[in-house]
Design an enzyme around this catalytic site. Structure first.
Site, short mmCIF file in Angstrom:
data_model
loop_
_atom_site.label_atom_id
_atom_site.label_comp_id
_atom_site.label_asym_id
_atom_site.label_seq_id
_atom_site.Cartn_x
_atom_site.Cartn_y
_atom_site.Cartn_z
N HIS A 199 52.31 97.81 13.69
CA HIS A 199 53.08 96.76 13.01
C HIS A 199 52.29 95.99 11.96
O HIS A 199 52.84 95.05 11.38
CB HIS A 199 53.73 95.82 14.03
CG HIS A 199 52.75 95.16 14.96
ND1 HIS A 199 52.39 95.71 16.17
CD2 HIS A 199 52.06 94.02 14.85
CE1 HIS A 199 51.51 94.92 16.76
NE2 HIS A 199 51.29 93.88 15.98
N HIS B 102 46.43 91.35 23.15
CA HIS B 102 47.18 92.01 22.09
C HIS B 102 46.19 92.54 21.06
O HIS B 102 45.60 91.78 20.31
CB HIS B 102 48.16 91.03 21.45
CG HIS B 102 48.90 91.64 20.29
ND1 HIS B 102 49.81 92.66 20.45
CD2 HIS B 102 48.85 91.41 18.97
CE1 HIS B 102 50.28 93.02 19.27
NE2 HIS B 102 49.72 92.28 18.35
N ASP C 134 54.85 91.77 19.32
CA ASP C 134 54.50 91.21 18.00
C ASP C 134 55.31 91.73 16.82
O ASP C 134 55.36 91.07 15.79
CB ASP C 134 52.99 91.42 17.75
CG ASP C 134 52.46 90.51 16.65
OD1 ASP C 134 53.08 89.45 16.41
OD2 ASP C 134 51.45 90.84 16.01
N ASP D 15 45.63 94.58 17.91
CA ASP D 15 46.18 95.22 16.72
C ASP D 15 45.36 96.44 16.32
O ASP D 15 44.14 96.34 16.19
CB ASP D 15 46.21 94.24 15.55
CG ASP D 15 47.28 93.17 15.72
OD1 ASP D 15 48.43 93.56 15.98
OD2 ASP D 15 46.96 91.98 15.61
ZN LIG Z 1 50.01 92.32 16.28
#
Ligand SMILES: [Zn+2]
Length: 1082
Positions: free
Chosen positions: A431, A61, A185, A63
């Site tokens: 996000h 994941h 997420d 970001d």
């Molecule tokens: Zn995230």
């Protein structure tokens, strides 16, 4: 800083030029490859019948900015903050995948992937293409970032998917196209997002975060996987199969094998004293057996990865290999658990092939609570100025796209400039970007990127507008007589061009496909100005003083003390109109604006007979009259104090960037007396309100408008008392709303909310205020049988209705403690050494709630919502060198890019250059089916008429993302539970039996070839087929209905004159968006 930006721009230019000649691929065509690609569902490892199949999903994941900036994450710098480097992840994963064809990996964030891709050799690119073609590396999600779902606007979400999926399609063809949404997420999930995924052709979506009570209940009742009805208007084409993951997106406890983790590896040395194989496999089996009880089919999805995992992919894969090996070895001794490398799409295929029916859902997953005292509703408002800047970015991107498409002459730098803005806006949707949940330094980096994006797009726009404004034509295309500057400080009523020139031009570019009229406000130093339109006609003006609270803003480097107001009428659709503005000493008729004498004994009224507001003797709003009724409406500013705690237990949670947790749920009034000044003129009537030394507001009603504008100014929020504050504006009315209110979903459909209630379970709220907060992207409303009140916002905010008749919106927050969800900083934004000031606008509508023969209030709200989202963009040009007459003759001062405007209910959602000689165009019906008698109807128009300025050779409809042909695209279909009754039979569904032979279930996924093996991997017994058949009957009906509809459309088409025009005649139903690739003549 400007130097740095200049260098960056040059870099973008060069980069774009270098990649410009890459061969453009046709939609849907697979990339060149020696063999037939074997990607997608065909490349899934087979599952085993009569076993619990454990789908191991190796994933990372990544970001797109959070604790570190995008680039810091990519390159892996700032390891003190976080050990995370995306380039190493992809390097390492690719190496592992190349070594072993059994392994699978998914990648999600296109922003990172393409950064990496560009750096690879041709040889490496070919190897990666092979991995993609064989389904070993699979793109999931695939948008530029994994967007937030609460604070994002649908236009930007669609854009960032369109761009991510296009890059994948251009690079890898069909095998690069993601089939599954992967929102693991984001902090809660919107219904509109489900609808968009469905319309983009995704087969399903998985996510990680939902309310802890909701999750418990869903796992207990086996409803964690469902068919989500994404729209109340669009029917089944907005249905999306959706699954809530069991363990967010982490690995089971004890099975985190990453270099960032400290769990024990699987130690299998035969004589090693540390051998832990038995213990590990036992623990794993215990986990999956428990988990399987929560899901309907004998398949479970186990996420094997976490934030920035797989920098050393071998650590993960080596242990996963052992896990699979030792777990599956037990099958020889009767174990019925089967582990396999899988992907979310292979898991979904197993669910689909199970042939059972599924529960349905029609509301959304907001708000998200992770524990009784952690409602993730603070981020709906966190960083209000970044949230507004992001919305400006969308606005400017649309202007940039349109003008780049309309350009008579293209420049080679157009594409890279536009792409940079596209990609920046994609990053902004992440996000931890627009949500405001990033570290302060990262927020500044986002803002800087966005400002570079503005600069890049400005050069395109300046070039195009100069081409279009060129009059008699002695100028060459290289010299730009019009500066066309954007005044980015208009939000603090400051603009260098209008302040430092006595003659300037204002070009208003209207991105809507309707002719609009709009009140314009320009910061000026004086009150004597003449405004002339493109025909040389004097335009009526009014001058209003800038409120003192704005003049006193720290670091506002402006001498403007007035705002010049005029009505810019009949702004051409997808076009512009230019006004000439000149300081004029001679105009005696121009009076210095004076406040009306203060009256302490009587009420103040502003507005017209048809719409007006009354203020009481304390300076507060008290009544509103509109639409033939007068209602008690008051408005005030209040604040909650942010809870402070050590975050060591749930009860001690602090309010922070994510979490809104007001202390004792208590509201504090900002003031009990408001000092006001009143200005009335022919164009606008205003009440300037001063609440205290950090809150002020201007309430205004423009001539001819039946709604009011509230321009608020909040900050610096004082913290000297050591208390963080969360400031709200609240509108109170006597409307009997009985706990019901409505909030928008990403700016599109409205969703009904009920205080202290959730549609799908019996909620127990331990936070009575924040647990009632919902994301407001554009609108919140309430009504009773007679009256309705609606508020439009100019950015995402949190909002609620805590009492009947009242609506509140959180406009700003400043907190002194972290809420312990990772960001590690208090949300304490400062600028110029003091607390951040935010300024914004809300629009208030009051009127009758009934449907009626005239235009309804709801329809008016929709139209104004569009005009406030995408008003005309203001470009300023110094005109010292041109007299008014010269200006009139030298320039083209009015232009429209479309010869026919769209019906009022239709929005030209997208007009952008796509591949060479292509446009991407989207048309959207902006009303819901029950909004209005007239405007909610089907509409029909001819695309060739609307886009008559372009030489159109052909047109073809695509999925919402613009990257797959609609008529060729098929999605999995899932069967809903037959109304409740089936559910109790679930026990039967799951029973596994060795001697049941699964009949060949019909495969609704047309157009995808199944291998024979894949067909027989279903795990369910004959019982399930019985249900399936029953469900199939229903299914059949659905199909029939659809066919009739299709037939009807066909007959409809045939009834039209059989000429070329018929092809371009399209129809839109309420809330429908249709996307087309338009081929232009070469
Ligand atoms: Zn995230």
């Amino acid at each position: 800083m400007s130097n740095a930006i200049g260098i960056w721009l040059t870099f973008i230019y060069v980069l774009g030029f270098a990649t410009h000649n890459v061969e453009l691929r046709i939609i849907g065509r697979a990339p060149r490859a020696d063999q037939e690609p074997q990607c997608g569902y065909q490349s899934c490892h087979p599952t085993k019948p009569n076993m619990l199949n454990v789908h191991l999903i190796a994933h990372t994941h990544d970001d797109v900015g959070w604790l570190k900036t995008v680039d810091q994450y990519y390159y892996g710098s700032e390891t003190r903050i976080q050990k995370a480097g995306v380039q190493y992840i992809i390097d390492s994963v690719v190496e592992s995948l190349l070594r072993d064809p059994q392994k699978r990996f998914i990648y999600v964030e296109s922003a990172f992937f393409f950064k990496w891709w560009k750096e690879q050799t041709k040889d490496m690119q070919e190897k990666v293409t092979m991995l993609v073609n064989e389904g070993r590396l699979e793109f999931i999600g695939g948008a530029w970032s994994m967007n937030d779902e609460a604070t994002t606007h649908y236009q930007s979400v669609i854009d960032q998917f369109a761009w991510g999926l296009r890059k994948l399609n251009d690079t890898f063809g069909e095998c690069g196209r993601p089939k599954i949404g992967w929102q693991i997420d984001p902090f809660g999930h919107s219904r509109e997002m489900a609808s968009m995924f469905a319309q983009m052709g995704f087969d399903g979506m998985f996510f990680g975060r939902l309310d802890y009570q909701d999750k418990d209940e869903r796992l207990m009742t086996q409803k964690a996987e469902m068919i989500w009805h994404g729209s109340e208007n669009l029917g089944e084409k907005s249905d999306l199969f959706t699954g809530a993951l069991y363990n967010n997106y982490q690995a089971p406890d004890g099975f985190c094998f990453d270099i960032l983790c400290s769990d024990q590896p699987i130690i299998d040395g035969k004589h090693s004293p540390d051998n832990n194989v038995k213990e590990k496999i036992d623990a794993f089996f215990e986990f999956v057996t428990k988990m399987a009880k929560g899901y309907r089919t004998p398949n479970v999805l186990i996420t094997m990865g976490e934030d920035f995992h797989y920098q050393n992919a071998d650590m993960w894969f080596k242990n996963l290999d052992k896990l699979i090996k030792y777990a599956n070895e037990r099958q020889a001794n009767g174990s019925n658990i089967n582990l396999l490398y899988s992907t979310p799409s292979c898991y979904l295929k197993s669910l689909h092939d199970a042939g059972i029916s599924w529960p349905t859902k029609s509301d959304d997953f907001f708000p998200y609570a992770s524990d009784p005292h952690a409602y993730w509703t603070g981020y709906f408002t966190s960083r209000p100025t970044l949230k507004r800047f992001e919305r400006d970015g969308n606005h400017f991107l649309q202007v940039c796209k349109q003008l780049s498409a309309l350009a008579p002459k293209q420049s080679p730098e157009f594409d890279p400039h536009l792409n940079f803005m596209r990609e920046t806006m994609g990053i902004m949707q992440h996000h931890d970007a627009v949500t405001g949940t990033e570290k302060q330094k990262v927020a500044l980096d986002y803002a800087k990127r966005l400002s570079v994006g503005f600069r890049a797009c400005s050069t395109n726009i300046r070039s195009v507008l100069n081409q279009l404004s060129k009059g008699s034509g002695e100028e060459t295309s290289k010299s730009y007589p019009l500066e066309l500057k954007t005044c980015s400080l208009l939000n603090i009523t400051s603009c260098s061009t209008s302040e430092s020139n006595s003659r300037f031009a204002l070009t208003l570019y209207n991105p809507l496909a309707h002719v609009t009229s709009e009140y314009v406000r320009i910061p000026v130093l004086d009150y004597k100005y003449d405004v002339t339109d493109h025909k040389g006609k004097r335009v009526p003006t009014q001058v209003v003083p800038v409120p003192l609270s704005v003049i006193l803003i720290n670091q506002r480097n402006s001498n403007a003390t007035y705002e010049l107001v005029f009505l810019a009428s009949d702004l051409p659709a997808v076009g512009f109109k230019t006004y000439y503005i000149e300081k004029s000493e001679s105009s005696k008729h121009k009076m210095k604006p004076k406040a009306l004498p203060k009256k302490s004994s009587s009420y103040t009224v502003i507005g017209s007979k048809s719409f007006n507001l009354t203020f009481d003797t304390n300076g507060f709003l008290s009544h509103a009259s509109g639409d033939g009724m007068t209602r008690m409406i008051s408005q005030e500013f209040l604040y909650y104090e942010g809870e402070i705690g050590d975050n060591k237990e749930f009860l001690n949670r602090s309010s922070g960037a994510y979490i809104f947790r007001p202390k004792e749920n208590k509201l504090h009034f900002a003031t009990d007396h408001v000092s006001i000044e009143v200005y009335k003129g022919a164009l606008v009537q205003e009440v300037h309100q001063l609440f205290n030394d950090w809150i002020s507001q201007v309430v205004r009603i423009y001539q001819g408008r039946n709604y009011a504008e509230f321009e608020w100014l909040v900050g610096p929020i004082p913290i000297e008392d050591g208390v963080g504050k969360e400031v709200i504006t609240r509108f109170n009315s006597d409307i009997k709303s009985e706990g019901i209110f409505y909030t928008d979903s990403n700016g599109r459909e409205m969703i009904k909310r009920k205080r202290n209630h959730r549609d799908t379970w019996n909620v127990k709220l331990h936070e009575s205020v924040s647990g009632n907060y919902y994301p407001i992207t554009t609108k919140i409303a309430l009504e009773d049988a007679t009256a309705r009140m609606a508020i439009l916002t100019d950015r995402a905010q949190g909002g609620s209705s805590m009492q009947d008749g009242a609506l509140e919106l959180m406009v700003h927050r400043r907190l002194l403690h972290d809420d312990a969800f990772g960001v590690g900083e208090a949300l304490n934004e400062t600028e110029y050494g003091t607390g951040l000031i935010a300024r914004g606008k809300t629009h208030l509508f009051i009127g009758q709630s009934l449907m009626r023969s005239e235009v309804s209030l709801k329809a008016m709200e929709r139209l104004v919502q569009l005009e406030t989202l995408l008003p005309s963009w203001k470009f300023f040009s110094n005109m010292e060198a041109y007299s008014q007459d010269q200006w009139l003759t030298k320039f083209t001062n009015s232009y429209s890019g479309i010869p026919t405007t769209l019906p009022k209910s239709v929005h030209l959602l997208t007009l952008e250059p796509w591949h060479e000689h292509e446009l991407l165009v989207r048309f959207e019906h902006i009303l819901e089916k029950d909004d209005d008698y007239h405007y909610s109807k089907y509409v029909q128009f001819n695309v060739k008429d609307v886009l008559g300025g372009f030489k159109i050779a052909d047109m073809r409809e695509t999925t919402l993302d613009g990257n797959a042909w609609l008529d060729e695209h098929r999605r999995f279909e899932f069967v809903p539970d037959p109304e409740d009754e089936s559910y109790n039979m679930y026990g039967v569904f799951k029973k596994q039996s060795k001697d049941v032979h699964l009949l060949d279930a019909a495969k609704p996924l047309l157009g995808v070839k199944y291998s024979k093996e894949a067909l027989s991997t279903g795990e369910l017994g004959a019982e399930s087929n019985r249900i399936k058949r029953a469900a199939n009957n229903r299914h059949f009906t659905m199909h029939r209905e659809r066919n009739t509809q299709a037939e009807r459309q066909d007959t409809h088409k045939e009834a039209l004159p059989a000429n070329d025009r018929a092809k371009y005649l399209i129809e839109l139903s309420p809330m429908e968006i249709r996307t087309f690739v338009i081929y232009l003549e070469k």
